[in-house]
Design a protein around this motif. Structure first.
Motif, mmCIF file in Angstrom:
data_model
loop_
_atom_site.group_PDB
_atom_site.id
_atom_site.type_symbol
_atom_site.label_atom_id
_atom_site.label_comp_id
_atom_site.label_asym_id
_atom_site.label_seq_id
_atom_site.Cartn_x
_atom_site.Cartn_y
_atom_site.Cartn_z
ATOM 1 N N SER A 64 -22.980 3.504 -16.079
ATOM 2 C CA SER A 64 -23.924 2.446 -16.417
ATOM 3 C C SER A 64 -23.631 1.750 -17.739
ATOM 4 O O SER A 64 -24.274 0.753 -18.056
ATOM 5 C CB SER A 64 -25.351 3.012 -16.473
ATOM 6 N N GLU A 65 -22.670 2.253 -18.527
ATOM 7 C CA GLU A 65 -22.375 1.549 -19.776
ATOM 8 C C GLU A 65 -20.886 1.576 -20.069
ATOM 9 O O GLU A 65 -20.206 2.585 -19.905
ATOM 10 C CB GLU A 65 -23.177 2.102 -20.948
ATOM 11 N N VAL A 66 -20.389 0.418 -20.472
ATOM 12 C CA VAL A 66 -18.980 0.251 -20.810
ATOM 13 C C VAL A 66 -18.881 -0.575 -22.090
ATOM 14 O O VAL A 66 -19.844 -1.221 -22.513
ATOM 15 C CB VAL A 66 -18.197 -0.459 -19.681
ATOM 16 N N ALA A 67 -17.706 -0.555 -22.667
ATOM 17 C CA ALA A 67 -17.403 -1.454 -23.780
ATOM 18 C C ALA A 67 -15.994 -1.970 -23.597
ATOM 19 O O ALA A 67 -15.117 -1.260 -23.079
ATOM 20 C CB ALA A 67 -17.542 -0.739 -25.121
ATOM 21 N N GLY A 68 -15.779 -3.199 -23.983
ATOM 22 C CA GLY A 68 -14.461 -3.795 -23.835
ATOM 23 C C GLY A 68 -14.483 -5.269 -24.191
ATOM 24 O O GLY A 68 -15.395 -5.737 -24.892
ATOM 25 N N VAL A 69 -13.523 -5.997 -23.686
ATOM 26 C CA VAL A 69 -13.335 -7.397 -24.047
ATOM 27 C C VAL A 69 -13.720 -8.289 -22.872
ATOM 28 O O VAL A 69 -13.272 -8.071 -21.742
ATOM 29 C CB VAL A 69 -11.873 -7.666 -24.450
ATOM 30 N N ALA A 80 -17.986 -19.085 -24.991
ATOM 31 C CA ALA A 80 -17.720 -18.486 -26.300
ATOM 32 C C ALA A 80 -17.692 -16.959 -26.231
ATOM 33 O O ALA A 80 -17.161 -16.301 -27.132
ATOM 34 C CB ALA A 80 -18.772 -18.943 -27.311
ATOM 35 N N TRP A 81 -18.263 -16.401 -25.146
ATOM 36 C CA TRP A 81 -18.211 -14.945 -24.990
ATOM 37 C C TRP A 81 -16.789 -14.469 -24.698
ATOM 38 O O TRP A 81 -16.448 -13.315 -24.991
ATOM 39 C CB TRP A 81 -19.133 -14.505 -23.853
ATOM 40 N N ILE A 82 -15.973 -15.300 -24.107
ATOM 41 C CA ILE A 82 -14.622 -14.881 -23.711
ATOM 42 C C ILE A 82 -13.816 -14.500 -24.953
ATOM 43 O O ILE A 82 -13.768 -15.240 -25.937
ATOM 44 C CB ILE A 82 -13.924 -15.989 -22.911
ATOM 45 N N GLY A 83 -13.206 -13.323 -24.886
ATOM 46 C CA GLY A 83 -12.428 -12.807 -26.002
ATOM 47 C C GLY A 83 -13.203 -11.919 -26.956
ATOM 48 O O GLY A 83 -12.596 -11.308 -27.845
ATOM 49 N N ARG A 84 -14.519 -11.834 -26.783
ATOM 50 C CA ARG A 84 -15.334 -11.013 -27.682
ATOM 51 C C ARG A 84 -15.447 -9.583 -27.155
ATOM 52 O O ARG A 84 -15.499 -9.351 -25.951
ATOM 53 C CB ARG A 84 -16.732 -11.616 -27.841
ATOM 54 N N ARG A 85 -15.493 -8.638 -28.071
ATOM 55 C CA ARG A 85 -15.735 -7.240 -27.711
ATOM 56 C C ARG A 85 -17.237 -7.030 -27.584
ATOM 57 O O ARG A 85 -18.019 -7.462 -28.449
ATOM 58 C CB ARG A 85 -15.184 -6.283 -28.761
ATOM 59 N N VAL A 86 -17.635 -6.359 -26.488
ATOM 60 C CA VAL A 86 -19.053 -6.176 -26.228
ATOM 61 C C VAL A 86 -19.316 -4.774 -25.696
ATOM 62 O O VAL A 86 -18.442 -4.113 -25.136
ATOM 63 C CB VAL A 86 -19.587 -7.208 -25.191
ATOM 64 N N TRP A 87 -20.546 -4.338 -25.872
ATOM 65 C CA TRP A 87 -21.105 -3.211 -25.119
ATOM 66 C C TRP A 87 -21.866 -3.830 -23.950
ATOM 67 O O TRP A 87 -22.470 -4.903 -24.098
ATOM 68 C CB TRP A 87 -22.070 -2.421 -25.990
ATOM 69 N N VAL A 108 -24.076 -6.837 -25.566
ATOM 70 C CA VAL A 108 -24.317 -6.984 -27.006
ATOM 71 C C VAL A 108 -22.962 -7.023 -27.700
ATOM 72 O O VAL A 108 -22.096 -6.171 -27.441
ATOM 73 C CB VAL A 108 -25.150 -5.802 -27.557
ATOM 74 N N ALA A 109 -22.755 -8.000 -28.563
ATOM 75 C CA ALA A 109 -21.504 -8.096 -29.313
ATOM 76 C C ALA A 109 -21.361 -6.908 -30.252
ATOM 77 O O ALA A 109 -22.347 -6.445 -30.845
ATOM 78 C CB ALA A 109 -21.466 -9.405 -30.097
ATOM 79 N N LEU A 110 -20.133 -6.424 -30.397
ATOM 80 C CA LEU A 110 -19.881 -5.246 -31.228
ATOM 81 C C LEU A 110 -19.390 -5.644 -32.613
ATOM 82 O O LEU A 110 -18.595 -6.586 -32.751
ATOM 83 C CB LEU A 110 -18.830 -4.351 -30.570
ATOM 84 N N PRO A 111 -19.815 -4.900 -33.637
ATOM 85 C CA PRO A 111 -19.231 -5.102 -34.966
ATOM 86 C C PRO A 111 -17.730 -4.823 -34.912
ATOM 87 O O PRO A 111 -17.276 -3.962 -34.148
ATOM 88 C CB PRO A 111 -19.949 -4.069 -35.841
ATOM 89 N N SER A 112 -16.965 -5.513 -35.724
ATOM 90 C CA SER A 112 -15.510 -5.361 -35.685
ATOM 91 C C SER A 112 -15.061 -3.956 -36.048
ATOM 92 O O SER A 112 -13.999 -3.500 -35.606
ATOM 93 C CB SER A 112 -14.856 -6.377 -36.638
ATOM 94 N N ASP A 113 -15.846 -3.249 -36.850
ATOM 95 C CA ASP A 113 -15.440 -1.919 -37.288
ATOM 96 C C ASP A 113 -16.124 -0.796 -36.516
ATOM 97 O O ASP A 113 -16.153 0.350 -36.974
ATOM 98 C CB ASP A 113 -15.668 -1.743 -38.792
ATOM 99 N N LEU A 114 -16.668 -1.102 -35.334
ATOM 100 C CA LEU A 114 -17.203 -0.067 -34.439
ATOM 101 C C LEU A 114 -16.294 0.011 -33.222
ATOM 102 O O LEU A 114 -16.057 -0.987 -32.545
ATOM 103 C CB LEU A 114 -18.628 -0.408 -34.004
ATOM 104 N N THR A 115 -15.782 1.200 -32.935
ATOM 105 C CA THR A 115 -14.882 1.342 -31.797
ATOM 106 C C THR A 115 -15.657 1.261 -30.489
ATOM 107 O O THR A 115 -16.857 1.533 -30.427
ATOM 108 C CB THR A 115 -14.140 2.680 -31.844
#
Length: 316
Positions: A64-69, A80-87, A108-115
């Motif tokens: 039910s949850e992923v993170a990626g680009v 504008a969402w394309i290319g952004r890292r999100v949860w 939700v967009a991810l902070p750059s320093d959160l894996t």
């Protein structure tokens, strides 16, 4: 693309690696190239077949949850969402894949320093714990018991509740107890509730449910509140009614909490706040192990055996 499907409900051996076409983002959705997948307790509940009454059938893809680009956007979604890292929340399932789709309102967009690995460890757990403690109306100085504290939900509840006062936990070993103390627990009990700790509690956050639930309802102080956030130990037992009847004069409150009932804006705000808190070291993403996607069955075996502290994360 590679995916994991439940071909036979029950044992983890019923999970298989399958090939599926890469999905297309429908209107209102984004397509995500997955970097990390959270393995949650609800995934195990689904895999065991406990929710088949909802129409789940062989071939169901859990997760039910992923993170990626974000690599694609459907009609009505800002490019504008394309290319952004999100949860992303993918719903009841659909996350054990190399490419996932999600509604734009569930990302939700991810902070750059959160894996991405840390994101799927906290993305559901921290908001569930936050809103459960809010629903319990926890006040400074009150005592809290987190039942089933060694998973990602329980750990988040411990860290958040520790900001207000005493937190007791139930867990399966001294080693886990020591790790939970380092995260803010003040007392450690075994799974049955035995050990050096308070006799009763103002608030109980329960991840387990199952046949022992009435025993912990009995540990509530007058005007105590129990919030159920998981059923990894099985459904609510029928004798819970007898326990509540016997405790009538204590004015207890028992409730359940699902993020489905929380307004999207509130969920997103709280989730983003905890992602930011994690980058500052104020809350911790406790990752037990990172496994490749094709070892999802092993992750589920470890969960069934009670071996996991924190969260197992899969990577494609």
């Amino acid at each position: 693309m590679k995916a994991i499907a439940i071909q036979t409900f029950g044992s983890p051996t019923g999970m298989r690696v399958v090939d599926l076409p890469v999905p297309t983002a429908e209107p209102g959705q984004v397509l995500i190239e997955v970097e990390a997948i959270g393995v949650g307790g609800v995934d195990a509940v689904i895999r065991r077949g406990a929710l088949n009454s909802l129409g789940l059938a062989a071939g169901f893809v859990p997760g039910s949850e992923v993170a990626g680009v974000v690599t694609g956007a459907g009609d009505g979604v800002d490019d504008a969402w394309i290319g952004r890292r999100v949860w992303a929340f993918t719903g009841m399932g659909g996350g054990y894949v190399e490419y996932a789709t999600a509604a734009v309102g569930d990302i939700v967009a991810l902070p750059s320093d959160l894996t991405s690995i840390d994101a799927v460890t906290l993305g559901s757990a921290a908001p569930v714990a936050h809103f459960a403690l809010e629903r319990a109306n926890l006040k400074a100085g009150e005592s809290v018991l987190v039942r089933g504290a060694a998973g990602s939900l329980g750990i988040a509840a411990v860290e958040i509740a520790a900001r207000t006062g005493s937190v007791t936990v139930t867990t399966s070993s001294f080693e886990r107890g020591d790790r939970l103390r380092a995260l803010g627990a003040t007392h450690v009990l075994d799974r049955d509730g035995n050990g050096d700790g308070p006799e009763d509690f103002d608030v109980v956050i329960d991840v387990i449910a199952g046949p022992a639930l009435p025993r912990f309802v009995e540990r509530l102080a007058p005007n105590g509140r129990l919030v159920l956030i998981g059923i990894v130990g099985g459904p609510l037992p029928l004798d819970l009614v007898d326990t509540l009847t016997a405790s009538f004069r204590k004015s207890l409150s028992i409730s359940t909490l699902s993020l489905d009932t929380i307004p999207i804006a509130d969920r997103d705000r709280v989730r983003a706040d905890y992602f930011a808190s994690a980058t500052r070291g104020e809350i911790h993403a406790i990752v037990d192990e990172v496994l490749p996607l094709d070892r999802a069955a092993e992750a589920h075996r470890r969960m069934d055996d009670g071996q996991v502290f924190g969260r197992i994360v899969l990577t494609p």
